[in-house]
Write a protein that holds these residues in place. Structure first.
Motif, mmCIF file in Angstrom:
data_model
loop_
_atom_site.group_PDB
_atom_site.id
_atom_site.type_symbol
_atom_site.label_atom_id
_atom_site.label_comp_id
_atom_site.label_asym_id
_atom_site.label_seq_id
_atom_site.Cartn_x
_atom_site.Cartn_y
_atom_site.Cartn_z
ATOM 1 N N MET A 24 0.825 -1.211 0.000
ATOM 2 C CA MET A 24 0.000 0.000 0.000
ATOM 3 C C MET A 24 0.855 1.256 0.000
ATOM 4 O O MET A 24 0.501 2.254 -0.626
ATOM 5 N N MET A 25 1.973 1.191 0.719
ATOM 6 C CA MET A 25 2.823 2.368 0.860
ATOM 7 C C MET A 25 3.946 2.410 -0.174
ATOM 8 O O MET A 25 4.733 3.354 -0.202
ATOM 9 N N LYS A 26 4.010 1.357 -0.986
ATOM 10 C CA LYS A 26 5.023 1.268 -2.038
ATOM 11 C C LYS A 26 6.449 1.336 -1.465
ATOM 12 O O LYS A 26 7.294 2.094 -1.941
ATOM 13 N N GLN A 49 1.028 9.346 5.502
ATOM 14 C CA GLN A 49 0.540 8.210 4.714
ATOM 15 C C GLN A 49 0.009 7.105 5.648
ATOM 16 O O GLN A 49 -1.047 6.523 5.385
ATOM 17 N N PHE A 50 0.721 6.833 6.733
ATOM 18 C CA PHE A 50 0.233 5.859 7.721
ATOM 19 C C PHE A 50 -1.116 6.306 8.290
ATOM 20 O O PHE A 50 -2.046 5.505 8.422
ATOM 21 N N GLU A 107 -7.374 -5.830 -1.754
ATOM 22 C CA GLU A 107 -6.571 -6.002 -2.969
ATOM 23 C C GLU A 107 -6.912 -4.908 -3.975
ATOM 24 O O GLU A 107 -6.035 -4.321 -4.605
ATOM 25 N N TRP A 108 -8.189 -4.620 -4.120
ATOM 26 C CA TRP A 108 -8.662 -3.601 -5.056
ATOM 27 C C TRP A 108 -8.081 -2.236 -4.713
ATOM 28 O O TRP A 108 -7.780 -1.417 -5.579
ATOM 29 N N TYR A 109 -7.902 -1.953 -3.435
ATOM 30 C CA TYR A 109 -7.361 -0.679 -2.967
ATOM 31 C C TYR A 109 -6.024 -0.359 -3.640
ATOM 32 O O TYR A 109 -5.717 0.792 -3.904
ATOM 33 N N ASN A 110 -5.242 -1.390 -3.913
ATOM 34 C CA ASN A 110 -3.911 -1.191 -4.484
ATOM 35 C C ASN A 110 -3.910 -1.034 -5.998
ATOM 36 O O ASN A 110 -2.864 -0.787 -6.583
ATOM 37 N N TYR A 111 -5.062 -1.183 -6.641
ATOM 38 C CA TYR A 111 -5.132 -1.042 -8.094
ATOM 39 C C TYR A 111 -5.020 0.425 -8.501
ATOM 40 O O TYR A 111 -5.412 1.318 -7.759
#
Length: 135
Positions: A24-26, A49-50, A107-111
């Motif tokens: 999520m945070m790359k 970001q957190f 999972e969708w959140y990261n798209y």
């Protein structure tokens, strides 16, 4: 409570792995591990970001970093929607009943935007077919 303990506690409460938060945070998973063990201190942008991904106020995360700051008795977790919103209550109820949906949404959140749009259009088309099929 230290920032490192707060980050770990928030992640565990969400049921997320360090790998998931890192995605999520790359960043690399080892970076999340260093933040959670206190071996590294995240910069201000990373703390923001957190706060965003965990849905907490940034002040909750950084309170002990400021020696002048006093501990406040306000709740750390925030619900960004109106708590009287019946639709939100139904969604939360559905997530409790169907934990696999939660995994899919995470999972969708990261798209990226293009993939998110594709998922929305696909699900809408599928649901339309199901409604048609029931009749």
């Amino acid at each position: 409570m230290s920032l490192s303990k707060k980050l770990r506690e928030l992640r565990i409460k969400k049921g997320w792995t360090q790998d998931f938060v890192a995605d999520m945070m790359k960043v690399d998973r080892s970076t999340i591990s260093r933040y959670e063990t206190g071996r590294s201190l995240p910069d201000y942008q990373t703390i923001l970001q957190f706060a965003e991904i965990f849905k907490v106020e940034k002040e909750y995360l950084v309170a002990e970093l400021d020696p002048q700051a006093e501990e406040k008795d306000k709740p750390a977790l925030l619900l960004k929607e109106n708590s009287n919103d019946r639709e939100l209550e139904l969604i939360l109820e559905l997530l409790e009943k169907e934990p696999k949906i939660k995994d899919i949404l995470l999972e969708w959140y990261n798209y990226d935007d293009k993939k998110r749009t594709l998922v929305i259009n696909t699900v809408r088309a599928f649901m339309k077919e199901i409604r048609h099929y029931k009749r």
